[in-house]
Write an enzyme that holds these catalytic residues in place. Structure first.
Site, mmCIF file in Angstrom:
data_model
loop_
_atom_site.group_PDB
_atom_site.id
_atom_site.type_symbol
_atom_site.label_atom_id
_atom_site.label_comp_id
_atom_site.label_asym_id
_atom_site.label_seq_id
_atom_site.Cartn_x
_atom_site.Cartn_y
_atom_site.Cartn_z
ATOM 1 C CE LYS A 57 -0.492 9.784 -2.218
ATOM 2 N NZ LYS A 57 -0.941 9.384 -0.901
ATOM 3 C CE LYS A 84 -2.335 4.223 -5.636
ATOM 4 N NZ LYS A 84 -2.827 4.060 -4.319
ATOM 5 C CE LYS A 137 -8.397 5.718 1.258
ATOM 6 N NZ LYS A 137 -6.951 5.763 1.570
HETATM 7 N N1 AQP Z 1 -5.644 0.454 -6.439
HETATM 8 C C1 AQP Z 1 -5.265 -0.321 -5.434
HETATM 9 N N2 AQP Z 1 -5.164 -1.658 -5.598
HETATM 10 C C2 AQP Z 1 -4.792 -2.468 -4.564
HETATM 11 N N3 AQP Z 1 -4.517 -1.994 -3.315
HETATM 12 C C3 AQP Z 1 -4.614 -0.672 -3.105
HETATM 13 N N4 AQP Z 1 -4.425 0.096 -2.023
HETATM 14 C C4 AQP Z 1 -4.662 1.381 -2.340
HETATM 15 N N5 AQP Z 1 -5.004 1.499 -3.628
HETATM 16 C C5 AQP Z 1 -4.982 0.223 -4.142
HETATM 17 C C6 AQP Z 1 -4.041 -0.413 -0.704
HETATM 18 O O1 AQP Z 1 -4.987 0.066 0.243
HETATM 19 C C7 AQP Z 1 -4.326 0.284 1.491
HETATM 20 C C8 AQP Z 1 -4.637 1.666 1.992
HETATM 21 O O2 AQP Z 1 -4.003 2.602 1.142
HETATM 22 P P1 AQP Z 1 -4.063 4.169 1.240
HETATM 23 O O3 AQP Z 1 -4.673 4.582 2.516
HETATM 24 O O4 AQP Z 1 -2.724 4.745 0.880
HETATM 25 O O5 AQP Z 1 -5.105 4.447 0.072
HETATM 26 P P2 AQP Z 1 -5.051 5.027 -1.394
HETATM 27 O O6 AQP Z 1 -6.340 4.637 -2.021
HETATM 28 O O7 AQP Z 1 -3.785 4.695 -2.072
HETATM 29 O O8 AQP Z 1 -5.210 6.523 -1.132
HETATM 30 P P3 AQP Z 1 -4.150 7.648 -1.016
HETATM 31 O O9 AQP Z 1 -2.970 7.266 -0.211
HETATM 32 O O10 AQP Z 1 -4.914 8.837 -0.606
HETATM 33 O O11 AQP Z 1 -3.560 7.718 -2.426
HETATM 34 P P4 AQP Z 1 -3.954 8.577 -3.585
HETATM 35 O O12 AQP Z 1 -3.574 9.954 -3.180
HETATM 36 O O13 AQP Z 1 -3.123 7.976 -4.673
HETATM 37 O O14 AQP Z 1 -5.416 8.452 -3.792
HETATM 38 C C9 AQP Z 1 -2.825 0.071 1.237
HETATM 39 O O15 AQP Z 1 -2.445 -1.207 1.684
HETATM 40 C C10 AQP Z 1 -2.709 0.149 -0.267
HETATM 41 O O16 AQP Z 1 -1.644 -0.651 -0.750
#
Ligand code: AQP
Length: 326
Positions: free
Chosen positions: A111, A194, A197
């Site tokens: 990030k 992956k 969001k």
């Molecule tokens: N691609 C994924 N596949 C499986 N599980 C996932 N999780 C997130 N992405 C995947 C799981 O969802 C839960 C919440 O995670 P989060 O709030 O950290 O969501 P995110 O989509 O990863 O968004 P972020 O943190 O804002 O990340 P970036 O900035 O990368 O988009 C968790 O249990 C996670 O494992």
């Protein structure tokens, strides 16, 4: 009965990766265990946010979690910032984890190096300590998460064990629960990264996407120049991702499902249909809930009160053991 805790950030639109990697497991586990789930809005502050957008995302995410099947009568559902024990315990966690350990967290490296990230907050660096506090505050046994959170649950275990050995038995040492299929849903256009969001576009399937658009996204999903349907993440990441999604959405096994297909077209069509069948009722329930945000806020407040009643006792134990006055 085991205690379950997990959280999700209101940092963007809920997507298929969240659903298959974590949220569907949350729904299942609420019926089997004593379950506590949290919209972790304080974590979302690690990256710059518009205040109105953050408030709206927090309510929307809670409504989506209820639409997916979380029942505030069956589990505790609350918003992190409404329970002040989270940031209070986080400081004790920050003083128990080392700079070196935090530097090794891949989420921070990813990030902070992202294109366009001009301001890297200290919170982005220390957030695994807040996450450890979130989990340890509830004497949690099991943490249902996607595969990308494996490292953060590991560091939480290390922090709990260190605290217990320094100050006496204080925290339950938790374990992660990662689903067999859908643990790491990849971007449909870039199957090497992956689904997340922060990456909007044709490779991300959001829970609230128009159903026709979802069909198109799967039709255009990147595969490879061969034609054999085989579950092989290294050699065939795009096809394996489709098989994992199909397995996650239908409860099957990706390698076994591969035997049913000879061409990519039918695999894409069936995966799209399975995802649409999963999302359509969620979208309908969400529409009803979205019409009454005051009711959601009321439910979240009740959830926060229940969560605080547990967190208060654990924080008091942690403070007592480390030598703080009560
Ligand atoms: N691609 C994924 N596949 C499986 N599980 C996932 N999780 C997130 N992405 C995947 C799981 O969802 C839960 C919440 O995670 P989060 O709030 O950290 O969501 P995110 O989509 O990863 O968004 P972020 O943190 O804002 O990340 P970036 O900035 O990368 O988009 C968790 O249990 C996670 O494992």
């Amino acid at each position: 009965m085991a205690r379950v805790f997990s959280g999700i950030q209101p940092s963007g639109d809920l997507h298929l990766g969240n659903l298959l990697g974590a949220n569907l497991n949350w729904v299942k586990m609420q019926h089997e265990h004593d379950s506590i789930y949290c919209v972790v809005d304080l974590h979302a502050l690690t990256l710059l946010k518009d205040p109105e957008a953050l408030r709206a995302s927090t309510i929307q995410l809670a409504q989506l979690l209820i639409a997916i099947g979380l029942d505030p009568e069956q589990c505790i559902l609350f918003v992190q910032s409404q329970v002040p024990q989270h940031p209070q315990l986080a400081w004790l966690m920050e003083c128990t984890v080392s700079y070196g350990e935090l530097s090794r967290m891949t989420a921070f490296k990813d990030k902070s190096n992202r294109d366009g990230t001009k301001f890297v907050s200290a919170g982005l660096f220390t957030y695994p300590a807040l996450q450890a506090a979130d989990i340890l505050l509830y004497d949690t046994d099991l943490v249902p998460v996607g595969d990308d959170q494996r490292q953060h649950v590991e560091i939480t275990r290390d922090i709990a064990e260190r605290y217990n050995s320094r100050y006496g038995d204080t925290f339950v040492v938790p374990q992660h629960v990662i689903p067999e299929a859908g643990a790491r849903v990849m971007d449909l256009q870039h199957p090497e990264r992956k689904m997340s969001k922060s990456e909007e576009g044709a490779g991300t399937v959001n829970v609230l996407d128009d159903l026709k658009a979802i069909e198109k996204k799967f039709k255009r999903a990147v595969t490879d120049s061969e034609s054999e349907v085989r579950f092989d993440i290294e050699a065939k990441p795009g096809v394996s991702n489709l098989l994992s999604i199909l397995a996650g959405a239908t409860g099957g096994d990706p390698a076994t499902l591969a035997d049913q297909y000879e061409q990519y077209g039918p695999l894409k069509a069936d995966t799209a249909a399975a995802v649409i069948a999963l999302l359509e009722p969620i979208q309908q329930r969400y529409k009803e809930l979205a019409a009454d945000p005051a009711e959601t806020e009321r439910l979240l407040r009740l959830g926060a009160d229940k969560a605080e009643a547990i967190a208060e006792g654990v924080l008091a134990r942690a403070k007592q053991n480390i030598g703080l006055l009560s």
